[in-house]
Design a protein around this motif. Sequence first.
Motif, PDB file in Angstrom:
ATOM      1  N   MET A   1       0.753  -0.783   0.073  1.00 52.67           N
ATOM      2  CA  MET A   1       0.053   0.129  -0.266  1.00 52.67           C
ATOM      3  C   MET A   1       0.632   1.158   0.059  1.00 52.67           C
ATOM      4  SD  MET A   1      -2.946   1.104   3.086  1.00 52.67           S
ATOM      5  CE  MET A   1      -3.676  -0.194   3.083  1.00 52.67           C
ATOM      6  N   MET A   2       0.524   1.947  -0.116  1.00 51.08           N
ATOM      7  CA  MET A   2       1.445   3.768  -0.994  1.00 51.08           C
ATOM      8  C   MET A   2       0.422   4.645  -0.035  1.00 51.08           C
ATOM      9  SD  MET A   2       4.298   2.154  -2.616  1.00 51.08           S
ATOM     10  CE  MET A   2       4.509   3.543  -3.022  1.00 51.08           C
ATOM     11  N   LEU A   3       1.443   5.305   0.190  1.00 49.62           N
ATOM     12  CA  LEU A   3       0.613   6.340   1.324  1.00 49.62           C
ATOM     13  C   LEU A   3       1.084   7.693   0.713  1.00 49.62           C
ATOM     14  CD1 LEU A   3       1.129   4.769   4.695  1.00 49.62           C
ATOM     15  CD2 LEU A   3      -1.044   4.475   3.477  1.00 49.62           C
ATOM     16  N   ARG A   4      -0.467   8.852   0.606  1.00 46.81           N
ATOM     17  CA  ARG A   4       0.171  10.278   0.503  1.00 46.81           C
ATOM     18  C   ARG A   4       0.804  11.005   1.648  1.00 46.81           C
ATOM     19  NH1 ARG A   4      -4.099  11.699  -3.295  1.00 46.81           N
ATOM     20  NH2 ARG A   4      -3.742  14.217  -2.320  1.00 46.81           N
ATOM     21  N   ILE A   5       1.329  11.797   1.251  1.00 49.18           N
ATOM     22  CA  ILE A   5       2.101  12.686   2.645  1.00 49.18           C
ATOM     23  C   ILE A   5       0.948  13.247   3.236  1.00 49.18           C
ATOM     24  CG2 ILE A   5       2.020  15.047   1.087  1.00 49.18           C
ATOM     25  CD1 ILE A   5       5.137  15.360   1.794  1.00 49.18           C
ATOM     26  N   ARG A   6       0.041  13.634   2.730  1.00 54.19           N
ATOM     27  CA  ARG A   6      -0.798  14.311   4.081  1.00 54.19           C
ATOM     28  C   ARG A   6      -1.341  13.053   5.356  1.00 54.19           C
ATOM     29  NH1 ARG A   6      -6.645  16.487   1.787  1.00 54.19           N
ATOM     30  NH2 ARG A   6      -4.858  17.590   1.634  1.00 54.19           N
ATOM     31  N   THR A   7      -1.005  11.550   4.642  1.00 55.12           N
ATOM     32  CA  THR A   7      -1.083   9.844   5.845  1.00 55.12           C
ATOM     33  C   THR A   7      -0.074  10.149   6.210  1.00 55.12           C
ATOM     34  OG1 THR A   7      -3.310   9.538   4.107  1.00 55.12           O
ATOM     35  CG2 THR A   7      -1.768   7.954   6.123  1.00 55.12           C
ATOM     36  N   ILE A   8       1.273  10.578   5.796  1.00 67.01           N
ATOM     37  CA  ILE A   8       2.417  10.475   6.368  1.00 67.01           C
ATOM     38  C   ILE A   8       2.694  11.464   7.836  1.00 67.01           C
ATOM     39  CG2 ILE A   8       4.746  10.189   6.629  1.00 67.01           C
ATOM     40  CD1 ILE A   8       3.464   7.835   4.731  1.00 67.01           C
ATOM     41  N   GLU A  16       4.013  18.353   6.968  1.00 67.34           N
ATOM     42  CA  GLU A  16       4.096  18.105   4.620  1.00 67.34           C
ATOM     43  C   GLU A  16       5.268  18.926   4.700  1.00 67.34           C
ATOM     44  OE1 GLU A  16       0.668  17.638   2.814  1.00 67.34           O
ATOM     45  OE2 GLU A  16      -0.815  17.461   4.552  1.00 67.34           O
ATOM     46  N   ALA A  17       5.589  20.576   5.634  1.00 68.44           N
ATOM     47  CA  ALA A  17       6.328  20.914   5.190  1.00 68.44           C
ATOM     48  C   ALA A  17       8.183  20.401   5.391  1.00 68.44           C
ATOM     49  CB  ALA A  17       6.377  22.986   5.571  1.00 68.44           C
ATOM     50  N   THR A  18       7.516  20.471   6.705  1.00 69.09           N
ATOM     51  CA  THR A  18       8.671  19.271   7.086  1.00 69.09           C
ATOM     52  C   THR A  18      10.042  18.458   6.508  1.00 69.09           C
ATOM     53  OG1 THR A  18       8.674  20.125   9.422  1.00 69.09           O
ATOM     54  CG2 THR A  18       9.896  18.807   9.390  1.00 69.09           C
ATOM     55  N   LEU A  19       8.579  17.550   5.800  1.00 74.74           N
ATOM     56  CA  LEU A  19       9.072  16.504   4.980  1.00 74.74           C
ATOM     57  C   LEU A  19       9.271  17.187   3.887  1.00 74.74           C
ATOM     58  CD1 LEU A  19       6.063  13.475   5.878  1.00 74.74           C
ATOM     59  CD2 LEU A  19       8.702  13.942   7.074  1.00 74.74           C
ATOM     60  N   ARG A  20       8.991  18.033   3.384  1.00 74.07           N
ATOM     61  CA  ARG A  20       9.401  18.206   2.059  1.00 74.07           C
ATOM     62  C   ARG A  20      10.736  19.370   2.049  1.00 74.07           C
ATOM     63  NH1 ARG A  20       3.692  20.139   1.264  1.00 74.07           N
ATOM     64  NH2 ARG A  20       2.439  18.686   0.022  1.00 74.07           N
ATOM     65  N   ALA A  21      10.505  19.673   3.282  1.00 73.51           N
ATOM     66  CA  ALA A  21      12.299  20.021   3.398  1.00 73.51           C
ATOM     67  C   ALA A  21      13.391  19.004   3.432  1.00 73.51           C
ATOM     68  CB  ALA A  21      11.938  21.202   4.093  1.00 73.51           C
ATOM     69  N   TRP A  22      12.708  18.477   3.794  1.00 78.81           N
ATOM     70  CA  TRP A  22      13.685  17.473   4.457  1.00 78.81           C
ATOM     71  C   TRP A  22      14.053  16.637   3.370  1.00 78.81           C
ATOM     72  CZ3 TRP A  22      11.957  14.037   8.936  1.00 78.81           C
ATOM     73  CH2 TRP A  22      12.078  14.914  10.200  1.00 78.81           C
ATOM     74  N   GLU A  23      13.473  16.266   1.829  1.00 84.50           N
ATOM     75  CA  GLU A  23      13.849  15.921   0.984  1.00 84.50           C
ATOM     76  C   GLU A  23      14.366  16.759   0.032  1.00 84.50           C
ATOM     77  OE1 GLU A  23      10.891  14.631  -3.263  1.00 84.50           O
ATOM     78  OE2 GLU A  23      10.309  14.642  -1.329  1.00 84.50           O
ATOM     79  N   ARG A  24      14.293  18.124  -0.159  1.00 83.17           N
ATOM     80  CA  ARG A  24      15.416  18.607  -0.779  1.00 83.17           C
ATOM     81  C   ARG A  24      17.102  18.752  -0.703  1.00 83.17           C
ATOM     82  NH1 ARG A  24      10.075  21.940  -0.461  1.00 83.17           N
ATOM     83  NH2 ARG A  24      11.419  23.166   1.544  1.00 83.17           N
ATOM     84  N   ARG A  25      16.200  18.608   1.122  1.00 85.09           N
ATOM     85  CA  ARG A  25      17.962  19.264   1.669  1.00 85.09           C
ATOM     86  C   ARG A  25      18.992  17.916   1.576  1.00 85.09           C
ATOM     87  NH1 ARG A  25      19.518  22.777   7.208  1.00 85.09           N
ATOM     88  NH2 ARG A  25      21.497  22.249   7.061  1.00 85.09           N
TER      89      ARG A  25
END
Length: 286
Positions: A1-8, A16-25
């Motif tokens: 099962m694949m989960l959306r970022i909101r669920t994570i 969500e903003a922190t997860l995106r920041a970690w992904e970029r950095r």
Amino acid sequence: MMLRIRTIARLTGIREATLRAWERRYGFPRPHRNESNYRVYSRDEVENVRRVAKLITEGLSVSEAIAQVRTVPVAELPVRERLEDRFWSAVMMMDADAADRVLGEAQAAMEVEPYVDTVLMPLLREMGLRLDIAREHLASALIRQRLRALLLAEDSRPEGPRVLLACPERDMHEGGLLALGLHLKRKGWRVTLLGADTPAEALRGACVQVTPDVVALSCVRRREADELRQVLQSAVEACAPAMVVVGGPGAREHLKVIFSAGAQYAETTEELVALWQQARGASNRT
């Protein structure tokens, strides 16, 4: 099962903003993209995020935590840790069947007492810190079912000492009580389990019926000293002449209250057995 970022974000407590920041950095986490080009994550990646969050609370920086998780991915964790991670992931998804399968795999791979002491009881102790109320109820019910089944499956020995197990009135957490009953039964004790939320009058009636050698009370619920004193005095009076032994986190900080009420305190199964042996030896000398 694949989960959306909101669920994570909801499951791990990381925005969500922190997860995106970690992904970029840091290039972490590493989502896939679905047909609509939304970020989606595997369960392993969810567990990695949760492990990073836990390491951060333990004092590591974000970069240190991510580096450590990358060094030891979920698939390479020791078997017990990997099972625990899968259990928490299933519970966060409210997937009771998957969580129960994990508990079954752990049980199949271990002897009974290590399974109880190193898997079931640590999970039970941690869930109050990890889960909201709904998920805690789901997880604790699964673990209590396992403990109760193990207790019932253990053969009784008709010649052993008798213990009556209960949680005091308004104390609903019987997981530790079930584990204690299992350990005592495996040591040859005869176990009578009353379970959660047992008032003093119910203790009195049970003691009249089965005449236990020991009455063990598990106190998980936090109480003020005066309330605990009243509860224990009623229990000691109801159970006399049987020895009343109290344990659990709700009792640990009130040792003077326990002793002044006429009860004893035990941290482990071995301590309870030792108290009973001491009392029996003193009775024989008298």
